[in-house]
Motif scaffolding. Structure first.
Motif, mmCIF file in Angstrom:
data_model
loop_
_atom_site.group_PDB
_atom_site.id
_atom_site.type_symbol
_atom_site.label_atom_id
_atom_site.label_comp_id
_atom_site.label_asym_id
_atom_site.label_seq_id
_atom_site.Cartn_x
_atom_site.Cartn_y
_atom_site.Cartn_z
ATOM 1 N N SER A 92 0.863 -1.282 -0.170
ATOM 2 C CA SER A 92 0.249 0.243 0.126
ATOM 3 C C SER A 92 1.187 1.105 -0.226
ATOM 4 O O SER A 92 0.379 2.652 0.211
ATOM 5 C CB SER A 92 -0.207 -0.118 1.567
ATOM 6 N N GLU A 110 8.330 -4.267 -5.038
ATOM 7 C CA GLU A 110 7.092 -4.773 -5.369
ATOM 8 C C GLU A 110 6.932 -5.465 -5.960
ATOM 9 O O GLU A 110 7.170 -5.534 -7.682
ATOM 10 C CB GLU A 110 5.759 -3.714 -5.517
ATOM 11 N N GLY A 138 11.555 -9.130 -5.040
ATOM 12 C CA GLY A 138 12.854 -8.598 -3.413
ATOM 13 C C GLY A 138 13.704 -10.042 -3.300
ATOM 14 O O GLY A 138 14.352 -9.345 -2.565
HETATM 15 N N1 SAH Z 1 5.341 -2.701 3.139
HETATM 16 C C1 SAH Z 1 3.464 -2.525 2.908
HETATM 17 C C2 SAH Z 1 2.744 -4.442 3.043
HETATM 18 C C3 SAH Z 1 2.089 -5.144 2.105
HETATM 19 S S1 SAH Z 1 1.721 -6.622 2.211
HETATM 20 C C4 SAH Z 1 2.437 -1.476 3.659
HETATM 21 O O1 SAH Z 1 2.965 -0.735 4.529
HETATM 22 O O2 SAH Z 1 1.407 -1.735 2.917
HETATM 23 C C5 SAH Z 1 3.850 -7.016 1.339
HETATM 24 C C6 SAH Z 1 4.145 -6.772 0.140
HETATM 25 O O3 SAH Z 1 5.661 -7.097 -0.787
HETATM 26 C C7 SAH Z 1 2.941 -7.466 -0.413
HETATM 27 O O4 SAH Z 1 2.698 -6.473 -1.041
HETATM 28 C C8 SAH Z 1 3.505 -8.108 -2.043
HETATM 29 O O5 SAH Z 1 2.777 -8.248 -2.910
HETATM 30 C C9 SAH Z 1 5.291 -7.720 -1.347
HETATM 31 N N2 SAH Z 1 6.262 -9.240 -2.080
HETATM 32 C C10 SAH Z 1 5.210 -10.895 -2.324
HETATM 33 N N3 SAH Z 1 6.871 -10.766 -3.062
HETATM 34 C C11 SAH Z 1 7.395 -9.873 -2.910
HETATM 35 C C12 SAH Z 1 9.223 -9.788 -4.113
HETATM 36 N N4 SAH Z 1 9.503 -11.112 -3.957
HETATM 37 N N5 SAH Z 1 9.845 -8.925 -3.987
HETATM 38 C C13 SAH Z 1 9.096 -7.885 -3.618
HETATM 39 N N6 SAH Z 1 7.625 -7.871 -2.604
HETATM 40 C C14 SAH Z 1 7.086 -8.700 -2.692
#
Ligand code: SAH
Length: 214
Positions: A92, A110, A138
């Motif tokens: 978000s 993301e 990531g």
């Molecule tokens: N920091 C965010 C947390 C979102 S939940 C906030 O404050 O809203 C975790 C997020 O990590 C999700 O949007 C998901 O799509 C992302 N995610 C999952 N695996 C990922 C990866 N391998 N690389 C980058 N983002 C990833």
């Protein structure tokens, strides 16, 4: 853009007080919670719940993390103004905004294209200027901009990705929730080129850090 009212601002003060009651001491982190209009980071149908200390669904089956979790993780990260911070999982953009409030130079990635596009536009509308918002995996980190003073992973990692360790500065800190069904909040401090010190904190629950999709 939806509105931020006095009522919303009042609710944020209460949320910050609740998070402080749960043990968060870092005033700068609490000030960030007071400043950021969390309700705008969520779908309007959840708006009434935005200042509860809970996680909520956002697009692409993902969640906006619970405020206490964001605060805990940010407190352990110990961000100073001007730090180069890599965030994995923009989601978000709420955590990104917290890091911006602390004066960090934020690099965030993301892996859900839909979320990446939406959040990039939204953060700039709100006036939060991350140095870099990218669509990527990531697990690989962001080698082009490394090394980083701080790395924060905001999804549950089944293991600690090696590229992230190598992209951490000596003297740097990484905070990453490690585990499958639930995660142990883990602090990694890089003591030298080859030495890493690990400290474990309590259990948290995150959506999973997913393997490469790009
Ligand atoms: N920091 C965010 C947390 C979102 S939940 C906030 O404050 O809203 C975790 C997020 O990590 C999700 O949007 C998901 O799509 C992302 N995610 C999952 N695996 C990922 C990866 N391998 N690389 C980058 N983002 C990833």
């Amino acid at each position: 853009m939806r509105k931020d009212t006095i009522k919303h601002q009042g609710k944020r003060q209460q949320l910050a007080a609740l998070v402080a009651e749960k043990g968060i001491r870092d005033e700068k982190v609490l000030d960030a919670i007071k400043a950021i209009p969390r309700h705008l980071f969520m779908d309007s149908s959840f708006e009434d719940h935005a200042y509860q200390d809970k996680a909520f669904p956002i697009a692409a089956d993902q969640t906006i993390s619970q405020p206490y979790t964001v605060a805990f993780q940010t407190e352990v990260l110990q961000v100073s103004k001007g730090d180069m911070v890599l965030e994995i999982g923009t989601g978000s953009g709420y955590q990104t905004a917290v890091l911006c409030e602390l004066g960090a130079k934020v690099y965030s990635i993301e892996r859900q294209l839909e979320l990446f596009k939406k959040t990039k536009l939204f953060l700039s509308k709100l006036g939060y200027r991350a140095r870099y918002l990218g669509f990527g995996d990531g697990y690989k980190g962001l080698p082009d901009y490394a090394p980083f003073d701080r790395i924060i992973v905001t999804a549950g990692a089944p293991f600690i990705p090696k590229p992230l360790l190598s992209q951490l500065k000596v003297g740097g800190r990484m905070v990453i929730p490690v585990g499958k069904d639930s995660q142990v909040m883990t602090l990694i401090e890089r003591k030298s080129k080859t030495e890493f010190q690990k400290t474990e904190f309590g259990e948290f629950r995150f959506v999973p850090l997913l393997e490469d999709k790009n």
